[in-house]
Design a protein around this motif. Structure first.
Motif, mmCIF file in Angstrom:
data_model
loop_
_atom_site.group_PDB
_atom_site.id
_atom_site.type_symbol
_atom_site.label_atom_id
_atom_site.label_comp_id
_atom_site.label_asym_id
_atom_site.label_seq_id
_atom_site.Cartn_x
_atom_site.Cartn_y
_atom_site.Cartn_z
ATOM 1 N N VAL A 1 0.852 -1.191 0.000
ATOM 2 C CA VAL A 1 0.000 0.000 0.000
ATOM 3 C C VAL A 1 0.890 1.243 0.000
ATOM 4 C CG1 VAL A 1 -1.797 1.267 1.248
ATOM 5 C CG2 VAL A 1 -1.797 -1.222 1.252
ATOM 6 N N ARG A 2 0.578 2.174 -0.906
ATOM 7 C CA ARG A 2 1.358 3.419 -0.957
ATOM 8 C C ARG A 2 0.816 4.387 0.073
ATOM 9 N NH1 ARG A 2 3.317 4.944 -6.834
ATOM 10 N NH2 ARG A 2 3.989 2.905 -7.449
ATOM 11 N N GLY A 3 1.656 4.770 1.003
ATOM 12 C CA GLY A 3 1.225 5.704 2.033
ATOM 13 C C GLY A 3 1.730 7.092 1.750
ATOM 14 N N GLU A 4 1.321 8.022 2.578
ATOM 15 C CA GLU A 4 1.716 9.421 2.439
ATOM 16 C C GLU A 4 3.236 9.564 2.554
ATOM 17 O OE1 GLU A 4 -0.579 11.571 1.468
ATOM 18 O OE2 GLU A 4 0.975 13.069 1.287
ATOM 19 N N THR A 5 3.867 8.722 3.392
ATOM 20 C CA THR A 5 5.314 8.838 3.593
ATOM 21 C C THR A 5 6.062 8.569 2.293
ATOM 22 O OG1 THR A 5 5.313 6.566 4.339
ATOM 23 C CG2 THR A 5 5.337 8.267 6.051
ATOM 24 N N LEU A 6 5.557 7.627 1.522
ATOM 25 C CA LEU A 6 6.196 7.294 0.255
ATOM 26 C C LEU A 6 6.152 8.508 -0.678
ATOM 27 C CD1 LEU A 6 7.462 4.904 -1.290
ATOM 28 C CD2 LEU A 6 5.248 4.528 -2.314
ATOM 29 N N THR A 7 4.982 9.143 -0.744
ATOM 30 C CA THR A 7 4.816 10.331 -1.581
ATOM 31 C C THR A 7 5.794 11.414 -1.145
ATOM 32 O OG1 THR A 7 2.490 9.800 -1.773
ATOM 33 C CG2 THR A 7 3.133 11.991 -2.441
ATOM 34 N N THR A 8 5.825 11.701 0.146
ATOM 35 C CA THR A 8 6.683 12.751 0.670
ATOM 36 C C THR A 8 8.145 12.442 0.370
ATOM 37 O OG1 THR A 8 5.072 12.977 2.431
ATOM 38 C CG2 THR A 8 7.136 14.139 2.712
ATOM 39 N N LYS A 9 8.552 11.208 0.648
ATOM 40 C CA LYS A 9 9.935 10.793 0.406
ATOM 41 C C LYS A 9 10.276 10.987 -1.071
ATOM 42 C CE LYS A 9 12.632 6.586 0.182
ATOM 43 N NZ LYS A 9 12.414 6.419 -1.252
ATOM 44 N N ASN A 10 9.389 10.524 -1.938
ATOM 45 C CA ASN A 10 9.664 10.620 -3.362
ATOM 46 C C ASN A 10 9.590 12.055 -3.877
ATOM 47 O OD1 ASN A 10 10.298 7.982 -3.954
ATOM 48 N ND2 ASN A 10 8.162 7.379 -4.084
ATOM 49 N N ARG A 11 8.649 12.850 -3.343
ATOM 50 C CA ARG A 11 8.578 14.246 -3.765
ATOM 51 C C ARG A 11 9.888 14.944 -3.459
ATOM 52 N NH1 ARG A 11 3.509 17.077 -4.073
ATOM 53 N NH2 ARG A 11 2.273 15.701 -5.339
ATOM 54 N N SER A 12 10.472 14.619 -2.285
ATOM 55 C CA SER A 12 11.729 15.276 -1.934
ATOM 56 C C SER A 12 12.849 14.820 -2.867
ATOM 57 C CB SER A 12 12.080 15.032 -0.468
ATOM 58 O OG SER A 12 12.298 13.665 -0.245
ATOM 59 N N GLU A 13 12.689 13.633 -3.474
ATOM 60 C CA GLU A 13 13.686 13.180 -4.454
ATOM 61 C C GLU A 13 13.695 14.086 -5.682
ATOM 62 O OE1 GLU A 13 13.951 9.021 -5.624
ATOM 63 O OE2 GLU A 13 13.017 8.481 -3.718
ATOM 64 N N LEU A 14 12.597 14.792 -5.913
ATOM 65 C CA LEU A 14 12.540 15.720 -7.047
ATOM 66 C C LEU A 14 13.433 16.935 -6.807
ATOM 67 C CD1 LEU A 14 8.727 15.815 -7.973
ATOM 68 C CD2 LEU A 14 10.546 14.550 -9.112
ATOM 69 N N LYS A 15 13.788 17.169 -5.543
ATOM 70 C CA LYS A 15 14.607 18.343 -5.205
ATOM 71 C C LYS A 15 15.880 18.382 -6.043
ATOM 72 C CE LYS A 15 16.460 20.874 -1.290
ATOM 73 N NZ LYS A 15 16.518 20.954 0.182
ATOM 74 N N SER A 16 16.509 17.218 -6.229
ATOM 75 C CA SER A 16 17.763 17.169 -6.996
ATOM 76 C C SER A 16 17.533 17.485 -8.478
ATOM 77 C CB SER A 16 18.409 15.796 -6.853
ATOM 78 O OG SER A 16 17.571 14.807 -7.426
ATOM 79 N N LEU A 17 16.267 17.427 -8.912
ATOM 80 C CA LEU A 17 15.945 17.711 -10.320
ATOM 81 C C LEU A 17 15.363 19.113 -10.504
ATOM 82 C CD1 LEU A 17 14.210 14.302 -11.146
ATOM 83 C CD2 LEU A 17 16.520 14.984 -11.786
#
Length: 129
Positions: A1-17
């Motif tokens: 199950v995809r939780g909010e933490t996964l979204t947040t973690k992955n959104r922050s991965e966009l920071k490098s882009l």
């Protein structure tokens, strides 16, 4: 199950882009107007498009909202359930979550948005030339 933490973690991965051009593949999940008061205003980004799930340069995200002008409403309505592909810039914005302001990351489309099939065919045709 995809939780909010996964979204947040992955959104922050966009920071490098941030401020970089990326390739996006997503499914159009929902299309709605932000405000019925702006239906006749073609300058405002009044159409909200929910892309879910979405992949940004290989980073899988739960969802991302993009915003377009009113004239795009019908086009995106016709794409609900379709897989789309386009180029975008990764941008930062500030969001207010329960009175706490946080920097988050999203995308702004910079190329024509097409179905994945049309996009891949266009790339194939370009290579063949």
């Amino acid at each position: 199950v995809r939780g909010e933490t996964l979204t947040t973690k992955n959104r922050s991965e966009l920071k490098s882009l941030k401020n970089r051009k990326v390739k996006v593949t997503a499914i159009v999940e929902e299309v709605k107007y932000r405000s019925p008061l702006n239906l006749n205003d073609n300058g405002k980004l009044n159409v909200c498009i929910l892309l879910k799930p979405i992949t940004v340069d290989g980073i899988e995200l739960d969802h991302v909202w993009i915003y377009k002008r009113n004239k795009y409403y019908d086009m995106f309505q016709s794409l609900i359930g379709e897989q789309i592909k386009f180029k975008a810039n990764v941008v930062s914005y500030v969001k207010n979550k329960n009175g706490i302001y946080q920097e988050d990351y999203g995308i702004e489309p910079i190329s024509k948005i097409m179905t994945k099939t049309s996009y891949d065919k266009k790339i194939e045709d370009t290579i063949k030339r």
